[in-house]
Enzyme design. Structure first.
Site, PDB file in Angstrom:
ATOM      1  N   ASP A   9     107.256 -62.740 148.707  1.00 48.31           N
ATOM      2  CA  ASP A   9     106.486 -63.625 149.571  1.00 48.31           C
ATOM      3  C   ASP A   9     105.109 -63.830 148.929  1.00 48.31           C
ATOM      4  OD1 ASP A   9     105.669 -64.942 152.070  1.00 48.31           O
ATOM      5  OD2 ASP A   9     104.465 -63.126 152.367  1.00 48.31           O
ATOM      6  N   ASP A  11     101.786 -65.338 150.742  1.00 49.04           N
ATOM      7  CA  ASP A  11     100.630 -65.056 151.581  1.00 49.04           C
ATOM      8  C   ASP A  11     100.703 -63.652 152.171  1.00 49.04           C
ATOM      9  OD1 ASP A  11      99.127 -67.671 151.622  1.00 49.04           O
ATOM     10  OD2 ASP A  11     101.122 -68.353 152.202  1.00 49.04           O
ATOM     11  N   THR A  43     108.618 -68.582 149.613  1.00 51.68           N
ATOM     12  CA  THR A  43     107.487 -68.940 150.456  1.00 51.68           C
ATOM     13  C   THR A  43     107.790 -70.117 151.367  1.00 51.68           C
ATOM     14  OG1 THR A  43     105.177 -69.721 150.350  1.00 51.68           O
ATOM     15  CG2 THR A  43     106.641 -70.418 148.576  1.00 51.68           C
ATOM     16  N   GLY A  44     106.998 -70.237 152.419  1.00 45.58           N
ATOM     17  CA  GLY A  44     107.057 -71.424 153.257  1.00 45.58           C
ATOM     18  C   GLY A  44     106.286 -72.580 152.661  1.00 45.58           C
ATOM     19  N   LYS A 197     114.909 -67.763 154.086  1.00 43.65           N
ATOM     20  CA  LYS A 197     114.685 -67.142 152.777  1.00 43.65           C
ATOM     21  C   LYS A 197     115.896 -66.318 152.335  1.00 43.65           C
ATOM     22  CE  LYS A 197     109.622 -66.752 152.880  1.00 43.65           C
ATOM     23  NZ  LYS A 197     108.489 -65.811 152.725  1.00 43.65           N
ATOM     24  N   ASP A 220     105.935 -59.613 154.403  1.00 44.36           N
ATOM     25  CA  ASP A 220     105.069 -59.043 155.442  1.00 44.36           C
ATOM     26  C   ASP A 220     105.274 -59.641 156.824  1.00 44.36           C
ATOM     27  OD1 ASP A 220     102.304 -61.015 155.997  1.00 44.36           O
ATOM     28  OD2 ASP A 220     103.729 -61.555 154.449  1.00 44.36           O
ATOM     29  N   ASN A 223     109.382 -64.277 158.894  1.00 45.92           N
ATOM     30  CA  ASN A 223     110.226 -65.149 158.067  1.00 45.92           C
ATOM     31  C   ASN A 223     110.722 -64.464 156.799  1.00 45.92           C
ATOM     32  OD1 ASN A 223     107.574 -65.214 156.984  1.00 45.92           O
ATOM     33  ND2 ASN A 223     107.927 -67.200 156.049  1.00 45.92           N
TER      34      ASN A 223
END
Length: 270
Positions: A9, A11, A43-44, A197, A220, A223
């Site tokens: 991930d 962020d 990631t988003g 994901k 973290d 998602n």
């Protein structure tokens, strides 16, 4: 089994709270790549919002991969698409209409990293989202866009308290037909029901002929749980949510303490 792929991930995992990559993190990632381990940012964010970090980590080429839009698009760093799942125009209109009904700041992202919103008074979180991801920001009503306009994901954004109040209503309205996920304290994201994901990681592992035991996933937030369920070694950051930690086998140090570099060295490079 030895780790052959690390899914990260971005962020609050790869990045510190000040949105930097620590030297210890960069060094660990580059050592992993030098040993032939695939390091996949999951990631988003759209690709434009990932590219600066790929550059910093010296990740490039057709044999390295990235998962964007929370799994809606998986591609090589040379642009070869592994999998893509977009939402059609009807879904886009429904997401926008619900946001207007619930008075939620709403935006959608197309597959080219552009952000569209029908909100004439654009919320600060949408502006920040566009700036952070180097994305175009267009204020458009649905009727101003072509009938074949498709999106990678929709997002309701804003203060944590606002989304806390609205989350259940969003889920009741959309969850039977879409993947709805609290991607962060300030984001509720809407995607194709087959997108997350974890599914993207599963698709990529199939292409690369990897087993779950050869995959380490670090994140973290809520998602990230879908990729935790796919990876043989799911790792939650020390700064992660209680929900994420409950689905992990290992709890790393925090993103500001260098926890990511440490956990990569301990479990993938030993």
């Amino acid at each position: 089994m030895k780790i052959r792929m690390i899914a990260l991930d971005i962020d609050d995992t790869l990045l510190t709270s000040t949105r930097k990559i620590l030297p210890s993190t960069k060094s660990a990632v580059q050592d992993a790549v030098a040993r032939g381990i695939k390091v996949v940012l999951c990631t988003g964010r759209p690709l434009a919002g990932v590219t600066p970090y790929l550059t910093q980590l010296a990740l490039t080429g057709d044999d390295q991969y990235v998962i964007t839009y929370n799994g809606a698009v998986t591609e090589s760093l040379a642009g070869r698409v592994v999998a893509k799942h977009l939402l059609d125009n009807a879904a886009y209109r429904e997401i926008t209409a619900l946001g207007q009904r619930l008075n939620l700041p709403t935006n959608v992202l197309d597959e080219h990293s552009n952000i569209f919103t029908a909100d004439r008074d654009v919320d600060w979180w949408i502006v920040e989202q566009a700036a952070e991801n180097q994305a175009g920001l267009f204020i458009r009503d649905p009727d101003e866009l072509p009938g074949d306009f498709a999106i990678a994901k929709g997002a309701y954004v804003g203060k944590e308290s606002l989304l806390d109040q609205a989350e259940q209503a969003v889920r009741q309205a959309l969850e039977d037909r879409f993947y709805v996920v609290r991607a962060g304290r300030n984001f509720i994201e809407i995607m194709d029901p087959h997108v997350n994901k974890g599914q993207a990681l599963r698709d990529l592992a199939r292409v690369l002929d990897l087993t779950p035991d050869e995959i380490m996933a670090v994140g973290d937030e809520g998602n990230d749980i879908a990729m935790f369920d796919v990876a043989g070694l799911p790792v939650a950051m020390g700064n992660g949510t209680a929900e994420a930690k409950a689905h992990a086998k290992v709890i790393a140090g925090t993103n500001d303490e260098g926890g990511l570099g440490e956990v990569i060295r301990q479990y993938a490079l030993q």
